[in-house]
Design a protein around this motif. Structure first.
Motif, PDB file in Angstrom:
ATOM      1  N   SER A  50      10.885  13.390 -28.396  1.00 25.65           N
ATOM      2  CA  SER A  50      11.133  14.292 -29.513  1.00 25.65           C
ATOM      3  C   SER A  50      11.788  13.496 -30.636  1.00 25.65           C
ATOM      4  CB  SER A  50      12.061  15.439 -29.082  1.00 25.65           C
ATOM      5  OG  SER A  50      12.406  16.235 -30.196  1.00 25.65           O
ATOM      6  N   ASN A  51      11.143  13.473 -31.796  1.00 26.17           N
ATOM      7  CA  ASN A  51      11.683  12.805 -32.982  1.00 26.17           C
ATOM      8  C   ASN A  51      11.893  13.857 -34.061  1.00 26.17           C
ATOM      9  OD1 ASN A  51      11.496  10.047 -31.999  1.00 26.17           O
ATOM     10  ND2 ASN A  51       9.297  10.300 -32.175  1.00 26.17           N
ATOM     11  N   GLN A  52      13.123  13.974 -34.537  1.00 21.62           N
ATOM     12  CA  GLN A  52      13.436  14.988 -35.534  1.00 21.62           C
ATOM     13  C   GLN A  52      14.250  14.378 -36.669  1.00 21.62           C
ATOM     14  OE1 GLN A  52      15.417  17.655 -32.716  1.00 21.62           O
ATOM     15  NE2 GLN A  52      13.844  19.172 -33.158  1.00 21.62           N
ATOM     16  N   ASN A  53      13.895  14.728 -37.898  1.00 23.93           N
ATOM     17  CA  ASN A  53      14.643  14.311 -39.078  1.00 23.93           C
ATOM     18  C   ASN A  53      14.828  15.513 -39.984  1.00 23.93           C
ATOM     19  OD1 ASN A  53      14.838  11.349 -38.711  1.00 23.93           O
ATOM     20  ND2 ASN A  53      12.613  11.479 -38.757  1.00 23.93           N
ATOM     21  N   ALA A  54      16.013  15.628 -40.562  1.00 24.98           N
ATOM     22  CA  ALA A  54      16.278  16.707 -41.505  1.00 24.98           C
ATOM     23  C   ALA A  54      17.166  16.176 -42.620  1.00 24.98           C
ATOM     24  CB  ALA A  54      16.960  17.876 -40.799  1.00 24.98           C
ATOM     25  N   ASN A 106      15.202  11.509 -30.379  1.00 23.36           N
ATOM     26  CA  ASN A 106      15.756  10.825 -31.546  1.00 23.36           C
ATOM     27  C   ASN A 106      15.963  11.856 -32.634  1.00 23.36           C
ATOM     28  OD1 ASN A 106      15.510   8.114 -30.430  1.00 23.36           O
ATOM     29  ND2 ASN A 106      13.314   8.378 -30.696  1.00 23.36           N
ATOM     30  N   GLN A 107      17.207  11.989 -33.080  1.00 25.32           N
ATOM     31  CA  GLN A 107      17.531  13.006 -34.073  1.00 25.32           C
ATOM     32  C   GLN A 107      18.322  12.396 -35.223  1.00 25.32           C
ATOM     33  OE1 GLN A 107      19.579  15.591 -31.275  1.00 25.32           O
ATOM     34  NE2 GLN A 107      17.954  17.104 -31.494  1.00 25.32           N
ATOM     35  N   ASN A 108      18.014  12.847 -36.448  1.00 24.48           N
ATOM     36  CA  ASN A 108      18.729  12.373 -37.622  1.00 24.48           C
ATOM     37  C   ASN A 108      18.868  13.536 -38.600  1.00 24.48           C
ATOM     38  OD1 ASN A 108      19.906  10.670 -39.529  1.00 24.48           O
ATOM     39  ND2 ASN A 108      17.930  10.192 -40.440  1.00 24.48           N
ATOM     40  N   ALA A 109      20.071  13.797 -39.053  1.00 20.92           N
ATOM     41  CA  ALA A 109      20.304  14.843 -40.039  1.00 20.92           C
ATOM     42  C   ALA A 109      21.229  14.294 -41.118  1.00 20.92           C
ATOM     43  CB  ALA A 109      20.920  16.075 -39.388  1.00 20.92           C
ATOM     44  N   GLN A 110      20.847  14.504 -42.371  1.00 18.36           N
ATOM     45  CA  GLN A 110      21.649  14.056 -43.507  1.00 18.36           C
ATOM     46  C   GLN A 110      21.833  15.219 -44.469  1.00 18.36           C
ATOM     47  OE1 GLN A 110      19.318  10.805 -45.020  1.00 18.36           O
ATOM     48  NE2 GLN A 110      20.206   9.340 -43.602  1.00 18.36           N
ATOM     49  N   CYS A 111      23.075  15.450 -44.871  1.00 19.25           N
ATOM     50  CA  CYS A 111      23.367  16.538 -45.798  1.00 19.25           C
ATOM     51  C   CYS A 111      24.251  16.039 -46.935  1.00 19.25           C
ATOM     52  CB  CYS A 111      24.090  17.676 -45.074  1.00 19.25           C
ATOM     53  SG  CYS A 111      23.065  18.570 -43.907  1.00 19.25           S
ATOM     54  N   CYS A 121      23.886  20.197 -40.514  1.00 14.70           N
ATOM     55  CA  CYS A 121      23.667  18.804 -40.086  1.00 14.70           C
ATOM     56  C   CYS A 121      24.092  18.558 -38.647  1.00 14.70           C
ATOM     57  CB  CYS A 121      24.360  17.833 -41.036  1.00 14.70           C
ATOM     58  SG  CYS A 121      23.468  17.651 -42.578  1.00 14.70           S
ATOM     59  N   SER A 122      23.724  19.458 -37.766  1.00 16.47           N
ATOM     60  CA  SER A 122      24.055  19.316 -36.347  1.00 16.47           C
ATOM     61  C   SER A 122      22.835  18.833 -35.586  1.00 16.47           C
ATOM     62  CB  SER A 122      24.517  20.655 -35.766  1.00 16.47           C
ATOM     63  OG  SER A 122      25.662  21.106 -36.438  1.00 16.47           O
ATOM     64  N   ASN A 123      23.075  17.961 -34.613  1.00 15.88           N
ATOM     65  CA  ASN A 123      22.031  17.492 -33.700  1.00 15.88           C
ATOM     66  C   ASN A 123      22.395  17.960 -32.297  1.00 15.88           C
ATOM     67  OD1 ASN A 123      20.461  15.983 -35.586  1.00 15.88           O
ATOM     68  ND2 ASN A 123      21.989  14.389 -35.539  1.00 15.88           N
ATOM     69  N   THR A 124      21.512  18.723 -31.685  1.00 11.05           N
ATOM     70  CA  THR A 124      21.742  19.203 -30.323  1.00 11.05           C
ATOM     71  C   THR A 124      20.532  18.847 -29.474  1.00 11.05           C
ATOM     72  OG1 THR A 124      23.023  21.068 -31.171  1.00 11.05           O
ATOM     73  CG2 THR A 124      22.259  21.210 -28.908  1.00 11.05           C
ATOM     74  N   SER A 125      20.777  18.183 -28.351  1.00 15.90           N
ATOM     75  CA  SER A 125      19.696  17.804 -27.446  1.00 15.90           C
ATOM     76  C   SER A 125      20.056  18.225 -26.027  1.00 15.90           C
ATOM     77  CB  SER A 125      19.464  16.292 -27.504  1.00 15.90           C
ATOM     78  OG  SER A 125      18.458  15.921 -26.590  1.00 15.90           O
ATOM     79  N   THR A 126      19.171  18.967 -25.394  1.00 18.58           N
ATOM     80  CA  THR A 126      19.340  19.376 -24.001  1.00 18.58           C
ATOM     81  C   THR A 126      18.139  18.860 -23.224  1.00 18.58           C
ATOM     82  OG1 THR A 126      20.480  21.388 -24.698  1.00 18.58           O
ATOM     83  CG2 THR A 126      19.654  21.320 -22.441  1.00 18.58           C
ATOM     84  N   GLN A 127      18.411  18.090 -22.159  1.00 13.40           N
ATOM     85  CA  GLN A 127      17.337  17.506 -21.360  1.00 13.40           C
ATOM     86  C   GLN A 127      17.580  17.812 -19.890  1.00 13.40           C
ATOM     87  OE1 GLN A 127      17.612  13.364 -22.547  1.00 13.40           O
ATOM     88  NE2 GLN A 127      16.083  13.668 -24.146  1.00 13.40           N
TER      89      GLN A 127
END
Length: 144
Positions: A50-54, A106-111, A121-127
């Motif tokens: 999972s690749n996420q950018n915001a 992989n998560q990236n958030a910029q505000c 700008c929160s990154n939450t990962s559950t695996q």
């Protein structure tokens, strides 16, 4: 009048389930030169990425925005089994078995905001990885 940006949440939910069985049965003969035997390579593999950018930019508030949420589940309830009966001679049995599970997030958030950034700008990962299956090998070789 100040315009508020629309909240942005980027969810990623992935689920993989394996419930089938992976089985092999082999019986070897004497083979050429008396070197009969068996070889088995078995595997059950699962992989998730999972690749996420915001990015959020505002002159005002970006409350409740640019949040990345990733949920990944892998479940294997199948069986991975090998049964081998070798023939006569120098040959034997060989079994390579595996159950592999892999997950990457992989998560990236910029505000950037001139106002409030609350709940942004929160990154939450559950695996989660679960394997309730069996991984078994039975081998018999007889020398004459």
């Amino acid at each position: 009048m100040e315009t508020q940006p629309t909240p942005v949440t980027i969810p990623a939910i992935k689920t993989k389930q394996t419930a089938g069985n992976n089985a092999v049965g082999q019986q070897g003969g004497s083979g050429k030169g008396g070197s009969g035997g068996n070889s088995a390579n078995q595997g059950i593999g699962q992989s998730q990425t999972s690749n996420q950018n915001a990015q959020c930019v505002s002159g005002g508030n970006v409350a409740d925005s640019c949040n990345n949420t990733s949920t990944q589940n892998q479940a294997n309830s199948g069986n991975n089994a090998a049964a081998q009966s070798g023939g006569s001679g120098k040959g034997g049995n060989s079994a390579n078995q595996g159950i592999g599970q892999s997950q990457t997030s992989n998560q990236n958030a910029q505000c950037v905001a001139g106002g409030s950034l609350s709940n942004s700008c929160s990154n939450t990962s559950t695996q989660n990885q679960a394997n309730s299956g069996n991984n078994a090998a039975g081998q018999q070789w007889r020398k004459r």
